[in-house]
Write an enzyme that holds these catalytic residues in place. Structure first.
Site, short mmCIF file in Angstrom:
data_model
loop_
_atom_site.label_atom_id
_atom_site.label_comp_id
_atom_site.label_asym_id
_atom_site.label_seq_id
_atom_site.Cartn_x
_atom_site.Cartn_y
_atom_site.Cartn_z
N GLY A 94 1.80 4.55 3.51
CA GLY A 94 2.88 3.74 2.98
C GLY A 94 4.11 4.56 2.65
O GLY A 94 5.24 4.13 2.91
N SER A 126 -8.17 -0.97 12.12
CA SER A 126 -8.84 0.30 12.35
C SER A 126 -9.74 0.15 13.57
O SER A 126 -10.15 -0.96 13.93
CB SER A 126 -9.68 0.67 11.13
OG SER A 126 -10.66 1.65 11.43
N GLY A 185 0.80 -1.22 0.00
CA GLY A 185 0.00 0.00 0.00
C GLY A 185 0.84 1.27 0.00
O GLY A 185 0.61 2.18 0.80
N TYR A 188 -16.58 -3.04 5.89
CA TYR A 188 -15.26 -2.54 6.28
C TYR A 188 -14.91 -3.02 7.68
O TYR A 188 -13.79 -3.50 7.94
CB TYR A 188 -15.26 -1.01 6.22
CG TYR A 188 -13.97 -0.38 6.68
CD1 TYR A 188 -12.82 -0.45 5.90
CD2 TYR A 188 -13.90 0.30 7.89
CE1 TYR A 188 -11.63 0.15 6.32
CE2 TYR A 188 -12.72 0.90 8.32
CZ TYR A 188 -11.59 0.82 7.53
OH TYR A 188 -10.41 1.40 7.94
#
Length: 342
Positions: free
Chosen positions: A41, A171, A34, A218
């Site tokens: 990144g 997350s 990423g 997600y």
């Protein structure tokens, strides 16, 4: 078990953390997924490059973007070998090709940082027909990591136990949904109570008539990142490899590029403070480098936020669920990975 620098907090930067643990970077081989301009990144790559790693392999979906970052790294650290690898986590074929390319470049990996991620509101699928957030954020990284297991174990054989690390970026959104084993594609199938979202969520998190909600999907993918971490620690500690899962904090990155105005406003309300990319990458480097974290004494204590340990919700750290997710993931990639064997 505690981090070595209790003074590191939400305002710490990856540059500062890399400097504090410079000896853990020098001469090492590091792989980051990423990586693109103005991303977490990139912040990771630049911070790590500042402390003279031997090889830095940067992987991302778009070659031109990852090469842009690679060029910055080469300017900053001319003594480091920098390689760019194309990696589309929504294609298992691409993941296999990327892993093969990495295997051809280096025979050992000291640190693997699975940083890539995506968030969408409307249903999309991977090339294999898997819901795209689960397929990209978890399944793609699951396959990539396991295909590079020999390289990770090669590093661990000649390194201080616990200094070989796999970092899975998650997350705080992991709280939104457990793994829906009966409906991981969010197709409106009936799921048991323990696979449903927690009670009391706002109406915006209700699935559509077709069964989909991008926020919940997600959340499932981010819970999977932590559960994968739990499983790796269960099965790789004896090989000298440890894993941590990191919430980088609230950062405006390409992760939210697909959100419309309404959902962007929702995203904006999820945090009272926002970090720079350098600050967002700091916790990843604490997890990747801190010698105080060489041993995972509690398999559920694998989640870090703001450069310190934090508490993940129970559905994301269950060892039984981690085992079940690993088996489902093997089925989805059509391969088995007996970690204690190879």
């Amino acid at each position: 078990m505690a981090v070595s620098h209790p003074d590191f907090n939400a305002e710490a930067t990856a540059t500062e953390v890399a400097s504090a643990f410079a000896g853990r970077i020098q001469g090492k081989n590091v792989v980051i997924t990423g990586v693109g301009p103005s991303s977490l990144g990139e912040a990771l790559a630049l911070a790590i490059a500042s402390q003279q790693p031997a090889n830095l392999i940067l992987a991302s979906r778009t070659l031109s973007k990852v090469q842009e970052v690679a060029n910055k790294v080469k300017t900053l650290a001319p003594g480091t070998t920098v390689e760019s690898v194309v990696l589309n986590l929504a294609s298992q074929k691409s993941v296999r090709e990327a892993a093969s390319n990495v295997q051809g470049l280096i025979d050992h990996i000291d640190i693997l940082i699975n940083n890539a991620g995506m968030m969408v509101i409307n249903r999309e699928t991977t090339e294999e027909g898997i819901e795209i957030q689960f397929g990209t954020n978890h399944v793609g990284h699951f396959l990539f990591t396991n295909l590079l297991m020999t390289q990770l174990k090669n590093a661990a054989k000649v390194s201080e136990p616990g200094s070989t690390r796999v970092i899975n970026v998650t997350s705080a959104g992991h709280r939104l949904s457990p793994i829906r084993f009966h409906d991981y594609n969010f197709e409106g199938k009936e799921v048991p109570q323990d696979e449903r979202p927690p009670d009391g969520l706002p109406a915006m998190f209700n699935p559509t008539a077709a069964g989909y909600n991008g926020w919940l999907a997600y959340g499932q993918s981010k819970a999977a990142n932590i559960l994968f971490t739990v499983y790796l620690n269960q099965h790789l500690a004896s090989a000298g490899i440890v894993s941590y899962s990191v919430h980088p904090g609230s950062i405006w990155t390409g992760l939210s590029r697909s959100l419309d105005e309404t959902n962007s406003e929702t995203m904006a309300k999820t945090s009272k403070s926002w970090k720079t990319a350098d600050q967002g990458a700091a916790t990843m480097l604490v997890a990747a480098l801190d010698p105080g974290l060489n041993v995972v004494s509690d398999p559920t204590a694998v989640y870090l936020s703001d450069c310190q340990f934090a508490t993940a919700v129970p559905h994301a750290v269950s060892q039984d669920v981690a085992e079940r997710l690993f088996r489902l993931s093997e089925d989805l990639v059509g391969m088995q990975f007996p970690l204690s064997v190879y």
